[in-house]
Design an enzyme around this catalytic site. Structure first.
Site, PDB file in Angstrom:
ATOM      1  N   HIS A  63       0.848  -1.197   0.000  1.00  0.00           N
ATOM      2  CA  HIS A  63       0.000   0.000   0.000  1.00  0.00           C
ATOM      3  C   HIS A  63       0.884   1.248   0.000  1.00  0.00           C
ATOM      4  O   HIS A  63       0.680   2.173  -0.799  1.00  0.00           O
ATOM      5  CB  HIS A  63      -0.919  -0.015   1.225  1.00  0.00           C
ATOM      6  CG  HIS A  63      -1.561   1.311   1.527  1.00  0.00           C
ATOM      7  ND1 HIS A  63      -2.541   1.867   0.731  1.00  0.00           N
ATOM      8  CD2 HIS A  63      -1.347   2.206   2.536  1.00  0.00           C
ATOM      9  CE1 HIS A  63      -2.914   3.039   1.243  1.00  0.00           C
ATOM     10  NE2 HIS A  63      -2.205   3.268   2.332  1.00  0.00           N
ATOM     11  N   ASP A 106       6.268  22.317 -26.030  1.00  0.00           N
ATOM     12  CA  ASP A 106       6.317  20.953 -25.479  1.00  0.00           C
ATOM     13  C   ASP A 106       7.379  20.899 -24.394  1.00  0.00           C
ATOM     14  O   ASP A 106       8.001  21.918 -24.091  1.00  0.00           O
ATOM     15  CB  ASP A 106       6.640  19.942 -26.601  1.00  0.00           C
ATOM     16  CG  ASP A 106       6.048  18.569 -26.303  1.00  0.00           C
ATOM     17  OD1 ASP A 106       6.196  18.106 -25.158  1.00  0.00           O
ATOM     18  OD2 ASP A 106       5.442  17.967 -27.195  1.00  0.00           O
ATOM     19  N   TRP A 144       7.191   0.130   3.803  1.00  0.00           N
ATOM     20  CA  TRP A 144       7.640   0.840   2.594  1.00  0.00           C
ATOM     21  C   TRP A 144       9.067   1.355   2.738  1.00  0.00           C
ATOM     22  O   TRP A 144       9.736   1.643   1.755  1.00  0.00           O
ATOM     23  CB  TRP A 144       6.680   1.979   2.240  1.00  0.00           C
ATOM     24  CG  TRP A 144       6.955   3.279   2.930  1.00  0.00           C
ATOM     25  CD1 TRP A 144       6.606   3.615   4.202  1.00  0.00           C
ATOM     26  CD2 TRP A 144       7.646   4.415   2.396  1.00  0.00           C
ATOM     27  NE1 TRP A 144       7.033   4.892   4.487  1.00  0.00           N
ATOM     28  CE2 TRP A 144       7.675   5.416   3.394  1.00  0.00           C
ATOM     29  CE3 TRP A 144       8.236   4.702   1.161  1.00  0.00           C
ATOM     30  CZ2 TRP A 144       8.273   6.655   3.210  1.00  0.00           C
ATOM     31  CZ3 TRP A 144       8.845   5.951   0.986  1.00  0.00           C
ATOM     32  CH2 TRP A 144       8.850   6.904   2.007  1.00  0.00           C
ATOM     33  N   SER A 174      12.871   6.689 -13.822  1.00  0.00           N
ATOM     34  CA  SER A 174      11.817   7.460 -14.486  1.00  0.00           C
ATOM     35  C   SER A 174      11.710   8.857 -13.863  1.00  0.00           C
ATOM     36  O   SER A 174      11.603   9.863 -14.570  1.00  0.00           O
ATOM     37  CB  SER A 174      10.485   6.708 -14.354  1.00  0.00           C
ATOM     38  OG  SER A 174       9.417   7.552 -14.636  1.00  0.00           O
ATOM     39  N   SER A 175      11.787   8.910 -12.535  1.00  0.00           N
ATOM     40  CA  SER A 175      11.686  10.206 -11.844  1.00  0.00           C
ATOM     41  C   SER A 175      12.847  11.116 -12.204  1.00  0.00           C
ATOM     42  O   SER A 175      12.665  12.322 -12.402  1.00  0.00           O
ATOM     43  CB  SER A 175      11.687  10.003 -10.329  1.00  0.00           C
ATOM     44  OG  SER A 175      10.505   9.382  -9.937  1.00  0.00           O
ATOM     45  N   HIS A 202      12.957  11.885   3.737  1.00  0.00           N
ATOM     46  CA  HIS A 202      12.327  13.129   4.164  1.00  0.00           C
ATOM     47  C   HIS A 202      12.160  14.130   3.028  1.00  0.00           C
ATOM     48  O   HIS A 202      11.057  14.659   2.841  1.00  0.00           O
ATOM     49  CB  HIS A 202      12.978  13.759   5.388  1.00  0.00           C
ATOM     50  CG  HIS A 202      12.004  14.693   6.023  1.00  0.00           C
ATOM     51  ND1 HIS A 202      10.982  14.256   6.829  1.00  0.00           N
ATOM     52  CD2 HIS A 202      11.798  16.018   5.858  1.00  0.00           C
ATOM     53  CE1 HIS A 202      10.217  15.275   7.157  1.00  0.00           C
ATOM     54  NE2 HIS A 202      10.691  16.356   6.580  1.00  0.00           N
ATOM     55  N   GLU A 248      11.713  13.299   0.156  1.00  0.00           N
ATOM     56  CA  GLU A 248      10.644  12.661  -0.623  1.00  0.00           C
ATOM     57  C   GLU A 248       9.267  13.165  -0.169  1.00  0.00           C
ATOM     58  O   GLU A 248       8.353  13.348  -0.975  1.00  0.00           O
ATOM     59  CB  GLU A 248      10.750  11.136  -0.481  1.00  0.00           C
ATOM     60  CG  GLU A 248       9.576  10.326  -1.034  1.00  0.00           C
ATOM     61  CD  GLU A 248       9.495  10.336  -2.555  1.00  0.00           C
ATOM     62  OE1 GLU A 248      10.451  10.785  -3.204  1.00  0.00           O
ATOM     63  OE2 GLU A 248       8.449   9.895  -3.076  1.00  0.00           O
ATOM     64  N   TYR A 298       8.618  16.074   0.826  1.00  0.00           N
ATOM     65  CA  TYR A 298       8.417  17.388   0.208  1.00  0.00           C
ATOM     66  C   TYR A 298       8.242  17.275  -1.299  1.00  0.00           C
ATOM     67  O   TYR A 298       7.591  18.116  -1.906  1.00  0.00           O
ATOM     68  CB  TYR A 298       9.550  18.333   0.605  1.00  0.00           C
ATOM     69  CG  TYR A 298       9.489  18.584   2.090  1.00  0.00           C
ATOM     70  CD1 TYR A 298       8.475  19.368   2.624  1.00  0.00           C
ATOM     71  CD2 TYR A 298      10.362  17.961   2.958  1.00  0.00           C
ATOM     72  CE1 TYR A 298       8.348  19.542   3.986  1.00  0.00           C
ATOM     73  CE2 TYR A 298      10.247  18.127   4.321  1.00  0.00           C
ATOM     74  CZ  TYR A 298       9.234  18.919   4.832  1.00  0.00           C
ATOM     75  OH  TYR A 298       9.101  19.071   6.178  1.00  0.00           O
ATOM     76  N   SER A 318      -1.500  27.345  -4.674  1.00  0.00           N
ATOM     77  CA  SER A 318      -1.127  28.747  -4.918  1.00  0.00           C
ATOM     78  C   SER A 318      -1.677  29.277  -6.239  1.00  0.00           C
ATOM     79  O   SER A 318      -1.707  30.486  -6.451  1.00  0.00           O
ATOM     80  CB  SER A 318       0.401  28.897  -4.907  1.00  0.00           C
ATOM     81  OG  SER A 318       0.906  28.510  -3.661  1.00  0.00           O
ATOM     82  N   HIS A 336      14.888  12.808  12.455  1.00  0.00           N
ATOM     83  CA  HIS A 336      13.724  12.854  13.350  1.00  0.00           C
ATOM     84  C   HIS A 336      12.846  11.622  13.155  1.00  0.00           C
ATOM     85  O   HIS A 336      11.960  11.368  13.947  1.00  0.00           O
ATOM     86  CB  HIS A 336      12.925  14.166  13.191  1.00  0.00           C
ATOM     87  CG  HIS A 336      12.198  14.327  11.900  1.00  0.00           C
ATOM     88  ND1 HIS A 336      12.141  15.527  11.223  1.00  0.00           N
ATOM     89  CD2 HIS A 336      11.484  13.470  11.139  1.00  0.00           C
ATOM     90  CE1 HIS A 336      11.428  15.383  10.124  1.00  0.00           C
ATOM     91  NE2 HIS A 336      11.014  14.148  10.054  1.00  0.00           N
ATOM     92  N   HIS A 337      13.112  10.853  12.082  1.00  0.00           N
ATOM     93  CA  HIS A 337      12.401   9.584  11.895  1.00  0.00           C
ATOM     94  C   HIS A 337      13.049   8.480  12.732  1.00  0.00           C
ATOM     95  O   HIS A 337      12.555   7.360  12.748  1.00  0.00           O
ATOM     96  CB  HIS A 337      12.436   9.169  10.421  1.00  0.00           C
ATOM     97  CG  HIS A 337      11.699  10.113   9.520  1.00  0.00           C
ATOM     98  ND1 HIS A 337      10.358   9.989   9.252  1.00  0.00           N
ATOM     99  CD2 HIS A 337      12.110  11.204   8.830  1.00  0.00           C
ATOM    100  CE1 HIS A 337       9.984  10.948   8.429  1.00  0.00           C
ATOM    101  NE2 HIS A 337      11.018  11.708   8.163  1.00  0.00           N
ATOM    102  N   THR A 344       6.640  26.999   6.168  1.00  0.00           N
ATOM    103  CA  THR A 344       5.314  26.418   5.910  1.00  0.00           C
ATOM    104  C   THR A 344       4.231  27.382   6.403  1.00  0.00           C
ATOM    105  O   THR A 344       3.207  27.585   5.735  1.00  0.00           O
ATOM    106  CB  THR A 344       5.177  25.046   6.600  1.00  0.00           C
ATOM    107  OG1 THR A 344       6.322  24.263   6.283  1.00  0.00           O
ATOM    108  CG2 THR A 344       3.933  24.315   6.125  1.00  0.00           C
ATOM    109  N   LYS A 388       3.621  30.145   4.032  1.00  0.00           N
ATOM    110  CA  LYS A 388       2.729  29.753   2.934  1.00  0.00           C
ATOM    111  C   LYS A 388       1.268  29.798   3.376  1.00  0.00           C
ATOM    112  O   LYS A 388       0.418  30.371   2.683  1.00  0.00           O
ATOM    113  CB  LYS A 388       3.075  28.338   2.452  1.00  0.00           C
ATOM    114  CG  LYS A 388       4.336  28.305   1.647  1.00  0.00           C
ATOM    115  CD  LYS A 388       4.545  26.963   1.008  1.00  0.00           C
ATOM    116  CE  LYS A 388       5.557  27.073  -0.108  1.00  0.00           C
ATOM    117  NZ  LYS A 388       5.048  27.790  -1.269  1.00  0.00           N
ATOM    118  N   ARG A 405       1.584   0.544  14.969  1.00  0.00           N
ATOM    119  CA  ARG A 405       1.292   0.340  13.549  1.00  0.00           C
ATOM    120  C   ARG A 405       1.904  -0.978  13.082  1.00  0.00           C
ATOM    121  O   ARG A 405       2.739  -1.568  13.776  1.00  0.00           O
ATOM    122  CB  ARG A 405       1.825   1.517  12.723  1.00  0.00           C
ATOM    123  CG  ARG A 405       3.322   1.683  12.799  1.00  0.00           C
ATOM    124  CD  ARG A 405       3.804   3.018  12.265  1.00  0.00           C
ATOM    125  NE  ARG A 405       3.796   3.074  10.804  1.00  0.00           N
ATOM    126  CZ  ARG A 405       4.663   3.784  10.071  1.00  0.00           C
ATOM    127  NH1 ARG A 405       5.609   4.523  10.679  1.00  0.00           N
ATOM    128  NH2 ARG A 405       4.596   3.799   8.772  1.00  0.00           N
TER     129      ARG A 405
END
Lengths: 151, 549
Positions: B100, B129, B165, B192-193, B276, B278, B280, B291, B325-326, B351, B354, B473
């Site tokens: 998932h 293009d 994951w 690809s990314s 991390h 990722e 963002y 925006s 922090h993870h 943040t 924004k 979890r």
């Protein structure tokens, strides 16, 4: 009176700015990868970063090589001068206006054919079909105008 | 007299906040659509080089992955409806959880934003293009094989990877062939990314219409430019991590094997150095979409455009120095904990800039609440909840208490579902008329919004309580004391899922098939080059170079 057409790609960055953008990319990627390789022993990360930068360099070089490609057409009293720059190679042809035949593109992918006395030059590869048609029509009109004046 | 003709196409009147544009009227310039000039049928999609076609492919792919990831989520919720093991064994449950996450992150959210980028960036910068059209095709067509690899791993010996994951060792080094399939799939998606990011950077930097300086660019382009730089910086880190894992599994290395002198915690450092940023990568384009929408429906320019750009850049830079922090519970010196705690808290500043700028944009504006605006306002509310719980989790002593509990699950689902997904929906309703040429059904759109808002909160908010009460979890079972909230969450998750089925069947498909014709300038308050081309956007746009003044 001199009439000119310049057909070129749109480049928002100068080559210098483009190199800076690439350098920033390299800097970021290597800044992330180097500490892992040097401190953490995870040299594989650095290998991937270098491969990635090499791919980016190849792609950017391909892009930059043709970034300044252009075709310059000048209709002067001495003739119709067509200059083309393609990947750093310059070509120049001078045609006599009274013999010039301009053929607009037959389809979306076709170029404008300009020929005179057996010399044929295809132009408009850097611009859209609409722009090619417009240049072809303007060039034709100007050539016709000149030949009428000459008569 | 001289004429200059630029290769990247052409078009009309625009006035994006900082810069009006001039040119022929949009609709007329595109009357000739060249519909006959491009391939049809399967070849159109297989050999697609047109940014709109590739954008469409990305969006459909993403939708399919959302469906797959959603089904996996509902399977998880079925099992968690009651305590005890009802439907699946724990190892299968863990496969569902892992897949998932992988499917949603790499298959759904990221490709969805790349789809938006493909569709909108050339239209917004006035380019015909993307810079590398063939590479764009390749970037997309790498994804289906990767998705097949991931999905097929369920049927491999031992099933799909069940390591979460994050693919932490030593679990990941002990899994079956499904783990290898996942590693290859992630590699392919990463490649690809990277290609997509190179394409986006070049398109934005080098193909902007004359006069469109960087500080006149639409915010969506800015957020994507910064996201693309993030992608380039961190994708090799992920590739390195999973390659080392692969060699640990099959080639006798011991990067992460403590018995061989390696360090499994090192994997966590490497993974989260990617992981991390990722986060963002999955939220900055969402900020860009919001925006665009808020000013349109407030009928005011975006408040503090420059500060929005700098805030986006600041968030991206800070994302590189907060990864640990993870990992507060892995054990680290107090100094390290304090550094990562305060650095993480610092992200609240840009943040907050924004969020306050969006609110200031709405302040005293002529607001109207069409569906895209509802999603955008909903996004601000629910994303802020996710942001605040992130701030709470940044506090090391709290994080150590709630680490790997449902509090964390609640937090990141508020960011990724209520944040990224809501922004994707907002973007769909905002730009779909430009894509399809038809207006979606406003009543159905609003129903979709209100139903999603209700069920997303009923699904994820109680998870905070479950987490605070200690429910961990990644377990298929739980003590009976957690039953009521879990039942509520499961029922609500199904309602949220059904709402999305409603969206596909009663909003998306009808909006593609027909409806009220959309005008070129779909929204009264919209600014930008994309609104100068007809709706639907013709196959070839900007055949006359627009000029931004």
């Amino acid at each position: 009176m001199q009439q000119e057409w310049m057909m070129r790609r749109n480049c928002a960055l100068t080559p210098r700015q483009f190199v800076m953008a690439y350098a920033l990319l390299c800097g970021l990627s290597l800044l992330a990868a180097l500490p892992f390789a040097v401190v953490g022993g995870a040299w594989v990360v650095l290998v991937y970063a270098v491969v990635e930068m090499a791919v980016a360099a190849a792609v950017f070089l391909h892009h930059a090589r043709h970034a300044t490609d252009r075709e310059h057409i000048a209709l002067t009293d001495s003739g119709l001068l067509i200059k083309s720059i393609d990947g750093g190679t310059a070509r120049q042809v001078l045609l006599e206006p009274c013999w010039v035949k301009v053929t607009p593109p037959a389809n979306a992918r076709a170029l404008v054919a300009v020929e005179a006395r057996g010399v044929k030059v295809c132009i408009g590869r850097h611009v859209s079909e609409a722009a090619r048609r417009r240049v072809a029509l303007e060039l034709r009109r100007e050539l016709q105008g000149r030949s009428l004046v000459a008569r | 007299m001289s004429n200059t003709v630029s290769g990247d196409p052409l078009d009309p009147p625009h006035d994006r906040k900082h810069g009006p544009v001039h040119g022929p009227a949009g609709g007329d310039a595109h009357a000739h659509d060249h519909a006959h000039d491009h391939p049809h049928g399967v070849r159109r999609w297989l050999m697609a080089t047109n940014h709109k076609d590739i954008g469409t492919l990305y969006l459909w792919f993403s939708l399919a992955m959302f469906m797959l990831g959603g089904v996996l989520a509902l399977l998880i919720r079925v099992e968690l409806f009651q305590p005890g093991l009802q439907f699946v064994q724990p190892e299968v449950y863990n496969q569902f959880v892992t897949m998932h996450g992988l499917v949603m992150v790499f298959g759904a959210i990221m490709p969805a934003f790349v789809g938006f980028a493909n569709w909108m960036i050339p239209l917004q910068v006035g380019a015909s293009d993307m810079a590398f059209a063939r590479m764009n095709n390749f970037s997309f067509w790498l994804l289906p094989p990767a998705a097949i690899l991931l999905s097929a791993s369920f049927f491999s010996a031992g099933g799909a990877t069940a390591a979460g994951w994050t693919l932490y060792p030593p679990l990941s080094t002990q899994m079956g062939i499904g783990m290898d399939m996942a590693i290859f799939a992630v590699h392919i998606m990463g490649a690809s990314s990277i290609m997509g990011a190179i394409n986006i950077i070049t398109t934005i930097l080098n193909m902007r219409a004359p006069g469109m300086t960087l500080m006149k660019m639409p915010m969506f382009c800015w957020t994507w430019l910064i996201t693309a730089y993030l992608l380039i910086a961190v994708m090799p880190v992920l590739a390195g991590a999973i390659t080392m894992m692969l060699t640990d599994r099959h080639f006798g290395t011991a990067f992460f094997n403590a018995a061989g002198g390696g360090d499994p915690v090192m994997y966590q450092h490497i993974f989260w150095f990617f992981g991390h940023p990722e986060v963002y990568i999955m939220i900055l384009p969402a900020f860009g979409i919001i925006s665009e929408i808020i000013p349109t429906f407030s009928r005011k320019p975006l408040f503090g455009y420059a500060s929005m750009v700098y805030a986006t850049g600041s968030i991206a830079i800070l994302s590189f120095i907060v990864w640990a922090h993870h990992m507060f519970t892995t054990g680290m010196p107090v100094t390290g904990q304090l550094f990562f705690m305060y650095a993480t808290m610092l992200i609240a500043v840009p943040t907050g800039v924004k969020v306050f700028n969006w609110i200031a944009t709405m302040w005293k504006g002529s607001l109207s609440l069409e569906t895209p605006m509802l999603w955008a306002v909903g996004f601000i509310w629910v994303f802020t909840i996710g942001g605040f719980s992130g701030l709470i989790l940044a506090v090391s002593p709290i994080d150590i208490q709630v680490h790997d509990t449902y509090y964390v699950v609640a937090h990141f689902h508020y960011v990724l579902v209520a944040g990224s997904l809501f922004a994707i929906f907002a973007g769909f309703y905002y730009w779909a008329p430009k894509w399809t040429g038809f207006m979606y059904n406003e009543t159905r759109g609003k129903l979709h919004f209100w139903s999603s808002l209700l069920w997303v909160n009923v699904t994820f908010f109680p998870m905070h309580f479950l987490g605070l009460a200690g429910m961990p979890r990644r377990y298929a079972d739980y003590p009976a004391q957690f039953t009521d909230f879990n039942m509520l969450v499961s029922v609500s998750a199904f309602m949220f899922g059904l709402t999305q089925v409603y969206f596909v069947l009663f909003v998306v498909i009808p909006a593609i098939r027909g409806g009220r014709k959309a005008t070129a300038h779909v929204w009264e308050g919209a600014q930008g080059l994309e609104w100068t081309v007809p709706s639907p956007a013709p196959f070839h746009t900007f055949e006359v170079q627009p000029i931004v003044k």
